[in-house]
Design an enzyme around this catalytic site. Sequence first.
Site, PDB file in Angstrom:
ATOM      1  N   LYS A 116     119.059  -9.406  -9.057  1.00 20.18           N
ATOM      2  CA  LYS A 116     118.377 -10.521  -9.076  1.00 20.18           C
ATOM      3  C   LYS A 116     118.745 -11.845 -10.342  1.00 20.18           C
ATOM      4  CE  LYS A 116     114.514  -9.289  -6.120  1.00 20.18           C
ATOM      5  NZ  LYS A 116     114.942  -7.966  -5.694  1.00 20.18           N
ATOM      6  N   GLU A 200     109.128 -14.311 -13.511  1.00 21.06           N
ATOM      7  CA  GLU A 200     109.338 -15.761 -12.756  1.00 21.06           C
ATOM      8  C   GLU A 200     108.316 -16.253 -12.943  1.00 21.06           C
ATOM      9  OE1 GLU A 200     112.605 -15.102  -8.947  1.00 21.06           O
ATOM     10  OE2 GLU A 200     110.500 -15.181  -8.738  1.00 21.06           O
ATOM     11  N   HIS A 235     103.027  -8.808  -1.211  1.00 14.36           N
ATOM     12  CA  HIS A 235     104.537  -9.014  -1.174  1.00 14.36           C
ATOM     13  C   HIS A 235     105.479  -8.714   0.024  1.00 14.36           C
ATOM     14  CE1 HIS A 235     103.518 -10.639  -5.018  1.00 14.36           C
ATOM     15  NE2 HIS A 235     103.211  -9.601  -5.531  1.00 14.36           N
ATOM     16  N   ARG A 297     122.066  -8.273   4.324  1.00 12.17           N
ATOM     17  CA  ARG A 297     122.251  -7.334   5.451  1.00 12.17           C
ATOM     18  C   ARG A 297     121.297  -8.068   6.445  1.00 12.17           C
ATOM     19  NH1 ARG A 297     116.544  -6.587   4.764  1.00 12.17           N
ATOM     20  NH2 ARG A 297     115.703  -6.325   3.005  1.00 12.17           N
TER      21      ARG A 297
END
Length: 612
Positions: A116, A200, A235, A297
Amino acid sequence: MIRTLLIANRGEIACRIVRTARAMGIRTVAVHSDADAGAMHVRAADMAVAIGPAPARDSYLVGERILAAARDTGADAIHPGYGFLSENADFAQAVIDAGLTWVGPDPASIRAMGLKDAAKQRMIDAGVPVTPGYLGEDQSPERLRDEADRIGYPVLIKAVAGGGGKGMRRVDAAADFAEALQSCRREAASSFGDDRVLIEKYVLSPRHIEVQVFGDRHGNAVHLFERDCSLQRRHQKVIEEAPAPGMDAATRAAVCEAAVRAARAVDYVGAGTIEFIADASEGLRADRIWFMEMNTRLQVEHPVTEAITGQDLVEWQLRVAQGEPLPRRQEELEIAGHAIEARLYAEDPAKGFLPSIGTLEAFALGEGVRVDTGVEQGSAVTPFYDPMIAKLIAHGATREDARRRLVDALEDSVVWPVRCNAGFLVQALEHEDFVAGIVDNGLIAREGDALMPPERPSEEALVDAAAALTGAGALSGFRLNAAPRREARFLLAGQPVTIRLPADAAEPAGVDALLVSESGQTWELAPWRAAGGAGAAAGDGAILAPMPGRVIAVAVTAGEQVAKGQRLVTLEAMKMEQNLVAPFDGTVAELAAEEGRQVVEGHMLVRVRATE
């Protein structure tokens, strides 16, 4: 041309790939663990190969065994599905090196977007807006805490190699950061073998918007519009839809064009998803939507895109892998209607959504919708894999058409004795904010108990069921102040219940039981005497393992004073951490949990003695 396709996956996605491959005239090979020897995907394929014991790490995650299965069956291509090895660049390269066709993006693209922090820097360089945060190499707890303080709480800790909702923790205050970081790293190391994290800014009114992209080896790249995946629990996505409610044409164009730029930045080939986080406090605006990550994917929620575009994305994958150009140009793609998907999980909302395992003695899903599943009546739901057992996808001319069809199908579903979240999904789809298209990532957590399905059937449904057991005939619409009635005792899902019946109703015959289904929930109603008249024992403060798992943390000691709701033990089961808490204020009278120990369902871990 692909002649024989090995599917390196299981469950509903393996069955889904088999359907398209067969329609294209491609022979299919399934692989399976010992636990999946009789699974639906095994029977659906033309051939099947055993690849190891039940745990995924010993079977579905062992690339060498999958390659050996391809070699032994003459397969010339491998489709990884999603999860497992689908985003493993080393495995993708091994497939290519073996002279096989890899149905997925180039290993270089997987590596570029798999981490990430590196992916975000690449997007910055490509002019794609990203969420404010910290992507640095310094992974010391002190530096990470300082960066979180600088960004400002709340923040989100995310595993660098994460995905699927794992390795993520929201932190609302500096005092909670150290414990959240430790937990996040532990889960990341267990799930991905990499405990590095990034920080973040946590968006307070977030919506999860993602764009389906596709590229080929002829320099073409297109998007197939957006999906809204905002309804999430811990999440993990629960309900997804396309297109996104409230997305105007200008915002759609800006976000989808940014997604294509992101794909081109890594020379992307095949199916991918660019995920964005939107600050929806003022509606969906292009300047308030930021890149989060790319999934290299096919996505679980790809059917909603298929429904609104009329395209088969697995067919696109196979054609692109064969070297063909994309089946459609951008101007040939358009949105038709609205689609909503609900993920049916084998989990018990009444027990904090703990996964539920067992044999599906009854399994019938509602009609009028597309159903993607890898189980059927008689299948076993084991603790070894993800608890999602089916996806129900409704498509309609309008969002309300699709929503209503999905609710009807879920309400008509019967799943027993494995518990499932169908009733919870009905409550979420019927919530006034969802009906109005006012969705955000926090809706489920915010509403809490309001989304919980009923704990028992309606009185009308109970009376009808009891009447069937006593031979009294249908009694729907009865009035309590009508003719004389008598009370009879039954067991409802093992708990005693008293139901009023006509005075002349017979005693329940034998020990038969029947299932009562209502609003997606299923219960078993049995004659009282079938259980010898024994009721459920009251709880004594014993904290039992809700399912097989491994103790990964013990937070208390014997004799310690604890408060109601305090964390006692953390259990890892079905790839998720489950915190077991004190049921009331008291003292730890007995401690049988040991860190690292594997336990079976029902194992006593802690006993709490109530404070007098």
